[in-house]
Design a protein around this motif. Structure first.
Motif, PDB file in Angstrom:
ATOM      1  N   VAL A 135      42.110  37.303  36.285  1.00 41.61           N
ATOM      2  CA  VAL A 135      41.021  36.413  35.922  1.00 41.61           C
ATOM      3  C   VAL A 135      41.383  35.711  34.625  1.00 41.61           C
ATOM      4  O   VAL A 135      41.607  36.355  33.608  1.00 41.61           O
ATOM      5  CB  VAL A 135      39.698  37.189  35.753  1.00 41.61           C
ATOM      6  CG1 VAL A 135      38.574  36.247  35.392  1.00 41.61           C
ATOM      7  CG2 VAL A 135      39.365  37.923  37.028  1.00 41.61           C
ATOM      8  N   ARG A 164      42.221  42.357  35.504  1.00 45.29           N
ATOM      9  CA  ARG A 164      41.111  43.257  35.756  1.00 45.29           C
ATOM     10  C   ARG A 164      41.562  44.311  36.763  1.00 45.29           C
ATOM     11  O   ARG A 164      42.059  43.997  37.824  1.00 45.29           O
ATOM     12  CB  ARG A 164      39.920  42.507  36.328  1.00 45.29           C
ATOM     13  CG  ARG A 164      38.673  43.359  36.418  1.00 45.29           C
ATOM     14  CD  ARG A 164      37.557  42.576  37.037  1.00 45.29           C
ATOM     15  NE  ARG A 164      37.806  42.311  38.446  1.00 45.29           N
ATOM     16  CZ  ARG A 164      37.589  43.187  39.408  1.00 45.29           C
ATOM     17  NH1 ARG A 164      37.131  44.393  39.109  1.00 45.29           N
ATOM     18  NH2 ARG A 164      37.816  42.880  40.660  1.00 45.29           N
ATOM     19  N   ILE A 186      40.691  34.382  49.596  1.00 49.95           N
ATOM     20  CA  ILE A 186      39.649  35.356  49.251  1.00 49.95           C
ATOM     21  C   ILE A 186      40.123  36.305  48.152  1.00 49.95           C
ATOM     22  O   ILE A 186      39.373  36.656  47.256  1.00 49.95           O
ATOM     23  CB  ILE A 186      39.186  36.127  50.495  1.00 49.95           C
ATOM     24  CG1 ILE A 186      38.720  35.138  51.570  1.00 49.95           C
ATOM     25  CG2 ILE A 186      38.048  37.070  50.150  1.00 49.95           C
ATOM     26  CD1 ILE A 186      38.278  35.766  52.846  1.00 49.95           C
ATOM     27  N   ARG A 189      40.937  47.061  39.567  1.00 51.37           N
ATOM     28  CA  ARG A 189      39.845  47.219  40.530  1.00 51.37           C
ATOM     29  C   ARG A 189      39.144  48.497  40.231  1.00 51.37           C
ATOM     30  O   ARG A 189      38.102  48.795  40.272  1.00 51.37           O
ATOM     31  CB  ARG A 189      40.376  47.246  41.950  1.00 51.37           C
ATOM     32  CG  ARG A 189      41.170  48.507  42.284  1.00 51.37           C
ATOM     33  CD  ARG A 189      41.342  48.688  43.764  1.00 51.37           C
ATOM     34  NE  ARG A 189      41.786  50.040  44.003  1.00 51.37           N
ATOM     35  CZ  ARG A 189      43.010  50.374  44.319  1.00 51.37           C
ATOM     36  NH1 ARG A 189      43.917  49.470  44.488  1.00 51.37           N
ATOM     37  NH2 ARG A 189      43.356  51.638  44.492  1.00 51.37           N
ATOM     38  N   LEU A 208      39.578  43.961  51.631  1.00 56.31           N
ATOM     39  CA  LEU A 208      39.845  42.734  52.381  1.00 56.31           C
ATOM     40  C   LEU A 208      40.913  42.980  53.442  1.00 56.31           C
ATOM     41  O   LEU A 208      40.782  42.548  54.599  1.00 56.31           O
ATOM     42  CB  LEU A 208      40.295  41.654  51.403  1.00 56.31           C
ATOM     43  CG  LEU A 208      40.579  40.287  51.987  1.00 56.31           C
ATOM     44  CD1 LEU A 208      39.339  39.717  52.612  1.00 56.31           C
ATOM     45  CD2 LEU A 208      41.094  39.362  50.896  1.00 56.31           C
ATOM     46  N   LEU A 232      48.452  43.492  47.341  1.00 57.14           N
ATOM     47  CA  LEU A 232      48.565  44.603  48.275  1.00 57.14           C
ATOM     48  C   LEU A 232      47.776  44.227  49.524  1.00 57.14           C
ATOM     49  O   LEU A 232      46.553  44.314  49.539  1.00 57.14           O
ATOM     50  CB  LEU A 232      48.013  45.887  47.651  1.00 57.14           C
ATOM     51  CG  LEU A 232      48.046  47.137  48.516  1.00 57.14           C
ATOM     52  CD1 LEU A 232      49.464  47.508  48.865  1.00 57.14           C
ATOM     53  CD2 LEU A 232      47.365  48.293  47.814  1.00 57.14           C
ATOM     54  N   ILE A 268      41.817  33.384  44.924  1.00 61.46           N
ATOM     55  CA  ILE A 268      40.951  32.364  44.350  1.00 61.46           C
ATOM     56  C   ILE A 268      39.531  32.892  44.175  1.00 61.46           C
ATOM     57  O   ILE A 268      38.941  32.779  43.105  1.00 61.46           O
ATOM     58  CB  ILE A 268      41.001  31.083  45.214  1.00 61.46           C
ATOM     59  CG1 ILE A 268      42.420  30.515  45.111  1.00 61.46           C
ATOM     60  CG2 ILE A 268      39.958  30.077  44.736  1.00 61.46           C
ATOM     61  CD1 ILE A 268      42.636  29.216  45.801  1.00 61.46           C
ATOM     62  N   VAL A 269      38.972  33.509  45.219  1.00 58.00           N
ATOM     63  CA  VAL A 269      37.658  34.128  45.034  1.00 58.00           C
ATOM     64  C   VAL A 269      37.811  35.397  44.205  1.00 58.00           C
ATOM     65  O   VAL A 269      37.030  35.652  43.297  1.00 58.00           O
ATOM     66  CB  VAL A 269      36.993  34.433  46.393  1.00 58.00           C
ATOM     67  CG1 VAL A 269      35.702  35.185  46.189  1.00 58.00           C
ATOM     68  CG2 VAL A 269      36.727  33.150  47.155  1.00 58.00           C
ATOM     69  N   GLY A 270      38.829  36.207  44.513  1.00 59.85           N
ATOM     70  CA  GLY A 270      39.102  37.379  43.695  1.00 59.85           C
ATOM     71  C   GLY A 270      38.559  38.686  44.232  1.00 59.85           C
ATOM     72  O   GLY A 270      38.332  39.620  43.475  1.00 59.85           O
ATOM     73  N   ALA A 271      38.370  38.779  45.555  1.00 62.94           N
ATOM     74  CA  ALA A 271      37.775  39.987  46.124  1.00 62.94           C
ATOM     75  C   ALA A 271      38.766  41.148  46.115  1.00 62.94           C
ATOM     76  O   ALA A 271      39.962  40.968  45.927  1.00 62.94           O
ATOM     77  CB  ALA A 271      37.320  39.715  47.555  1.00 62.94           C
ATOM     78  N   ASP A 272      38.249  42.341  46.365  1.00 65.28           N
ATOM     79  CA  ASP A 272      39.072  43.545  46.372  1.00 65.28           C
ATOM     80  C   ASP A 272      40.086  43.488  47.511  1.00 65.28           C
ATOM     81  O   ASP A 272      39.742  43.302  48.668  1.00 65.28           O
ATOM     82  CB  ASP A 272      38.185  44.775  46.546  1.00 65.28           C
ATOM     83  CG  ASP A 272      38.961  46.058  46.386  1.00 65.28           C
ATOM     84  OD1 ASP A 272      38.842  46.662  45.323  1.00 65.28           O
ATOM     85  OD2 ASP A 272      39.708  46.431  47.304  1.00 65.28           O
ATOM     86  N   ARG A 282      39.723  33.717  32.564  1.00 67.88           N
ATOM     87  CA  ARG A 282      38.810  33.578  31.442  1.00 67.88           C
ATOM     88  C   ARG A 282      38.928  34.721  30.439  1.00 67.88           C
ATOM     89  O   ARG A 282      38.905  34.546  29.245  1.00 67.88           O
ATOM     90  CB  ARG A 282      37.379  33.500  31.937  1.00 67.88           C
ATOM     91  CG  ARG A 282      36.408  33.258  30.794  1.00 67.88           C
ATOM     92  CD  ARG A 282      35.003  33.401  31.259  1.00 67.88           C
ATOM     93  NE  ARG A 282      34.660  32.273  32.133  1.00 67.88           N
ATOM     94  CZ  ARG A 282      33.437  32.091  32.605  1.00 67.88           C
ATOM     95  NH1 ARG A 282      32.491  32.946  32.313  1.00 67.88           N
ATOM     96  NH2 ARG A 282      33.176  31.070  33.390  1.00 67.88           N
ATOM     97  N   ARG A 283      39.088  35.936  30.996  1.00 63.52           N
ATOM     98  CA  ARG A 283      39.145  37.063  30.092  1.00 63.52           C
ATOM     99  C   ARG A 283      40.541  37.238  29.510  1.00 63.52           C
ATOM    100  O   ARG A 283      40.741  38.071  28.639  1.00 63.52           O
ATOM    101  CB  ARG A 283      38.719  38.331  30.806  1.00 63.52           C
ATOM    102  CG  ARG A 283      37.254  38.269  31.207  1.00 63.52           C
ATOM    103  CD  ARG A 283      36.902  39.375  32.155  1.00 63.52           C
ATOM    104  NE  ARG A 283      36.876  40.656  31.483  1.00 63.52           N
ATOM    105  CZ  ARG A 283      36.770  41.796  32.121  1.00 63.52           C
ATOM    106  NH1 ARG A 283      36.737  41.807  33.428  1.00 63.52           N
ATOM    107  NH2 ARG A 283      36.727  42.922  31.477  1.00 63.52           N
TER     108      ARG A 283
END
Lengths: 363, 314
Positions: free
Chosen positions: B305, B312, B83, B314, B94, B37, B86-90, B307-308
């Motif tokens: 993500v 996830r 961002i 937000r 953003l 989004l 790869i970084v995973g920010a909101d 790993r989990r």
């Protein structure tokens, strides 16, 4: 875990522990934004040292600068509170701009009818009118979200544009002051505006704004409704399982958020502006989001964050004359600040973020 | 002016003004299909509009300007992807940041480069003349007498539709917006698919901005997009993330916008503030009507993500 304990015992570890404290995140974000600003200034042939020195000297270190910063922080406190309330219920009130405009118009119209009675009556009347208008305006996207599940972000944006045109249209037509050519409501005389505090330019709107922040804190942390609202935001499914009326809380939060945002409009009309003018749009909305996240989504953090953005707003007015830096420069600062904050929020809120970039959110 | 001539001109203008909107909205739809989004569309459009205009002015080549705008948009999309994916920010935060920053940066650079002057592009894009364009009354100029980019833009929209529907990449983009876990399970990289979608989305938004400043207007000024980027986000949702529906919506929206100026030209006394409101009211009503039963991409706005092993929220 052992790694972290070990870290704390060395000098480097202690330093790292302090520097990666979540409390310092906003500071890093601000520094990042200022650095980006400095790079932009260098690339466009300005002297960043000179510009930043002028900024501090003219906009921060003078009494007028401090007063003006506080005055500009007041409407931002209202809009920040509005954003935070909705966010706690898990929804994004992006319709702030429209709610501010509708509130300002309703407040100005009420004030022009009550201006003959007495100043306190006018203030109260305008405030009530603004709250009602803001709540009504916000109720449509709120109901669409709560009842039909239509994304509140999209409808909020649409309602902003509708509000800009609608208020401009109303002010040109039936609600304008027929005595003046300009499309605006009747001007409130300076002596009838909100009382100023102790010979400064800071007015009593500040008291209401800070009280409102306190009330929000009390409501969210000390009441059952506040708890249920937060539960709705934290996990709608879990809240619904616990018999909490999730949809009702979403609607109420968005409507209340709109009512609070409208106070920012009434505040400006009753203090600095004195009237509602056509095509006026202070665009507090996006700034309010930046502000809430600069305050780390905490209630108490709203106050210092509002001061930071109040200062940025004042600096944008001072700097063109002081150091030949266009006001749009501060738009760049605000934008990069938001991007940096988006990254820090993620770092603190996920396990992967924590393991990659330092300590956790619970400090 | 007689009514027929007015309608002819208005139709032509409305269809051309639908081009930036359709391109940006289709771009946003590609991103949202992949679960991204991007509320930064407005800012990316402004960046594309400014660089496109600047390059066109310097090189006096309109095509080069459009390419530059597309490139800037692609780079902005890459940045958003870096961002957000790869970084995973909101994503919401953003996006708002990109809009604020893009608006500030382009306004700042415009003042720095041109001062208070308001340069115009020397030539506008050539339009085909004669033949059917003039033979057909009313709709001729609107459909057949537009600059070449007009036709290219609709071809791009059609190409995106085909890409989303009929190619492996399109399937991956749609899948990654519905269930990143499933995509990951079958061994396709969620991150690179989303990055690609982010770049395509950005490039289309940048091209949309450049087409606005170069093809439609011929000039740039601070915040020249006037919220087109945000309307594009609403249209992407209204058109249910399908390019051809979005294109149809964009044309209706363009016509609604043109209606206001049309009524004034034929001396109907309606205030411009009132008619300016109509397209947005129309959008809300359309959302209301189509709102029930609308199926949003399941993973929209969510960071994935690995790993989990799950998405996830937000």
């Amino acid at each position: 875990m052992t790694d972290r304990l070990h870290f704390k015992e060395t000098e480097y570890g202690r330093l790292r522990h302090i520097l990666t404290s979540p409390w310092l995140d906003p500071l890093w974000a601000v520094l990042f934004a200022l650095t980006c600003g400095a790079v932009l200034l260098i690339l466009t042939g300005h002297d960043p040292v000179l510009a930043y020195r002028e900024w501090v000297a003219r906009a921060i270190l003078r009494p007028s600068g401090i007063q003006e910063t506080i005055v500009r922080a007041i409407p931002l406190l209202f809009t920040g509170t509005a954003v935070l309330l909705a966010l706690r219920a898990g929804v994004w009130n992006i319709g702030i701009d429209g709610q501010v405009l509708v509130g300002a118009l309703a407040g100005a119209v009420a004030a022009s009818y009550l201006v003959g009675i007495s100043a306190p009556v006018m203030w109260a009347g305008a405030t009530v009118a603004a709250v009602l208008a803001g709540a009504t305006w916000a109720s449509i996207p709120a109901l669409l979200r709560g009842r039909l599940g239509i994304n509140e972000i999209v409808t909020g944006i649409m309602f902003n544009y509708i509000a800009i045109s609608m208020t401009a249209w109303l002010i040109k037509g039936p609600l304008g002051d027929p005595a003046v050519v300009l499309p605006q409501t009747r001007l409130i005389p300076v002596e009838m505006r909100l009382l100023t505090l102790g010979g400064t330019r800071v007015h009593i709107g500040l008291v209401l704004a800070v009280a409102l922040v306190g009330c929000l804190g009390w409501f969210l942390t000390r009441t059952v409704a506040g708890y249920e609202l937060r539960a709705t935001g934290a996990s709608p499914a879990a809240a619904a399982h616990g018999q909490i009326p999730v949809r009702a809380y979403i609607i109420v939060a968005l409507v209340a958020s709109g009512a609070i945002a409208a106070l920012a409009g009434a505040n400006d009309v009753l203090s600095t502006k004195g009237a509602f003018q056509g095509e006026w749009n202070p665009a507090y909305g996006f700034v309010a989001f930046a502000l809430v996240f600069l305050g780390q989504r905490s209630i108490i953090g709203l106050v210092p964050a509002a001061l930071v953005f109040g200062q940025l707003s004042y600096a944008a007015d001072v700097m063109p004359r002081a150091a030949d830096v266009a006001p749009a420069f501060f738009g760049v600062i605000e934008g990069t600040l938001l991007v940096a904050l988006a990254v820090t929020v993620w770092v603190r809120s996920t396990s992967v973020g924590r393991s990659r970039f330092g300590r956790g959110a619970k400090a | 002016m007689n009514t027929e001539a007015v309608i002819t001109v208005l139709l032509s203008v409305a269809l051309l003004s639908a081009v930036p909107l359709a391109l940006a909205s289709v771009g946003e739809a590609v991103g949202e299909r992949a679960g991204l989004l991007n509320l930064g569309t407005e800012g990316i459009m402004l960046l594309g509009a400014f660089t496109g205009f600047w390059v066109s002015l310097e090189s006096s080549s309109l095509g080069l300007g459009l390419l530059a705008g597309t490139f800037t948009g692609g780079v902005s999309g890459l940045l958003f992807g870096l961002i957000a994916v790869i970084v995973g920010a909101d994503q919401v935060l953003l996006g708002l940041g990109i809009t604020l920053g893009g608006s500030g940066l382009t306004s700042f650079l415009f003042r720095e480069t041109f001062g208070s002057s308001q340069p115009l592009l020397p030539g506008s894009m050539a339009r085909p003349t004669g033949g059917l364009a003039e033979a057909l009354p009313i709709v001729g100029p609107a459909l057949l007498g537009q600059p070449w980019f007009f036709y290219l833009a609709w071809m791009i929209v059609a190409a995106v539709e085909l890409m989303l529907r009929g190619t492996t990449l399109g399937l991956r983009i749609r899948a990654v917006g519905e269930s990143p876990v499933a995509v990951d399970t079958v061994g396709i990289s969620v991150v690179s698919t989303r990055m690609l979608a982010a770049i395509i989305a950005g490039a289309l938004s940048g091209l949309a901005g450049a087409s606005l400043s170069i093809v439609e207007l011929g000039f740039f000024q601070p915040n020249v997009t006037l919220g087109t980027g945000f309307i594009a986000i609403a249209l992407a949702m209204l058109g249910r993330w399908s390019p051809w529906r979005i294109a149809a919506m964009a044309i209706v929206f363009g016509l609604l916008r043109g209606l206001g100026s049309g009524l004034q030209l034929i001396d109907v006394s309606v205030q411009s503030e009132f008619t300016r409101m109509l397209p947005y009211v129309g959008a809300v009503v359309a959302l209301l009507l189509s709102g029930r039963g609308m199926r949003v991409p399941s993973a929209l706005g969510q960071t994935w993500v690995r790993r989990r092993g799950s998405v996830r929220v937000r």
